[in-house]
Design an enzyme around this catalytic site. Sequence first.
Site, PDB file in Angstrom:
ATOM      1  N   ALA A   1       0.972  -0.912   0.083  1.00  0.00           N
ATOM      2  CA  ALA A   1       0.039   0.054  -0.573  1.00  0.00           C
ATOM      3  C   ALA A   1       1.178   1.357   0.424  1.00  0.00           C
ATOM      4  O   ALA A   1       0.622   1.814  -0.961  1.00  0.00           O
ATOM      5  CB  ALA A   1      -1.098  -0.008   1.147  1.00  0.00           C
ATOM      6  N   GLU A   2       2.480   1.413   1.012  1.00  0.00           N
ATOM      7  CA  GLU A   2       2.864   2.411   0.917  1.00  0.00           C
ATOM      8  C   GLU A   2       3.492   2.652  -0.662  1.00  0.00           C
ATOM      9  O   GLU A   2       3.826   4.185  -0.991  1.00  0.00           O
ATOM     10  CB  GLU A   2       3.265   2.401   2.226  1.00  0.00           C
ATOM     11  CG  GLU A   2       4.076   4.073   2.362  1.00  0.00           C
ATOM     12  CD  GLU A   2       4.996   4.230   4.093  1.00  0.00           C
ATOM     13  OE1 GLU A   2       5.381   5.031   4.214  1.00  0.00           O
ATOM     14  OE2 GLU A   2       3.814   3.864   5.214  1.00  0.00           O
ATOM     15  N   THR A   3       4.264   1.533  -1.021  1.00  0.00           N
ATOM     16  CA  THR A   3       4.866   2.088  -2.589  1.00  0.00           C
ATOM     17  C   THR A   3       4.194   2.235  -3.549  1.00  0.00           C
ATOM     18  O   THR A   3       4.668   3.154  -3.954  1.00  0.00           O
ATOM     19  CB  THR A   3       5.314   0.796  -2.259  1.00  0.00           C
ATOM     20  OG1 THR A   3       5.813  -0.146  -1.379  1.00  0.00           O
ATOM     21  CG2 THR A   3       6.589   0.030  -4.067  1.00  0.00           C
TER      22      THR A   3
END
Length: 153
Positions: free
Chosen positions: A72-74
Site C-alpha cells: 500500500a505505501e509503495t
Amino acid sequence: MGPEEHSRELSEHGVPEELHAVFPGHGIGGLARAMGIRFTELSPGRAVATMPVEPSTQPGGVLHGGAHCVLAETLASTAASVHAGPERFAVGVDINATHQRGISSGTVTGTCTALHLGATLTVHEVVMTDERGRRLSTARVTNLLRDRAPGTD
C-alpha cells in the site's frame, strides 16, 4: 547504482521510461525490490502493482499484515511522487489498514486510487485483492510532498 542499471531496474519493475526521473538514484527501493513488487499501471490518480505472497508470510502461514502495508505505501508514495514531479518527493506520514481476508499463496494486486492530490499533501486509498478479485485489505495512505534539496538524488 549507475544510470543504466537504474533504468533497467525501474523497467523490470514496470515503471514506464517517462517516469524514471521520479526515482532519482535509488531505483525502485530495496524493500519494494525484496518484496517482488511490480507496477502494471502508474499515474498520480491510479497505480496498480502485484506482489507474490511468498515469502512474506507470518507464522500462521498467511501474508503478513505488514506486507499489505508495504504494498500500500509503495503504491501510494510512488503515485504521490509522480504527482509531485522530479523536483519534489513524497514522504509517508500516515497509513492505516484494515485486513478483511487472509491469503496463503499466489499473488496480491494492489489498486491505488487518489482521494486528494494537493500541493503539499496527497491521500490515496489502496485495495489489495487476490487472484479471484476478493478484497484482502484496505489501506489509506497520506504523503507529505517535499522539495528536493539542490544537488541531491
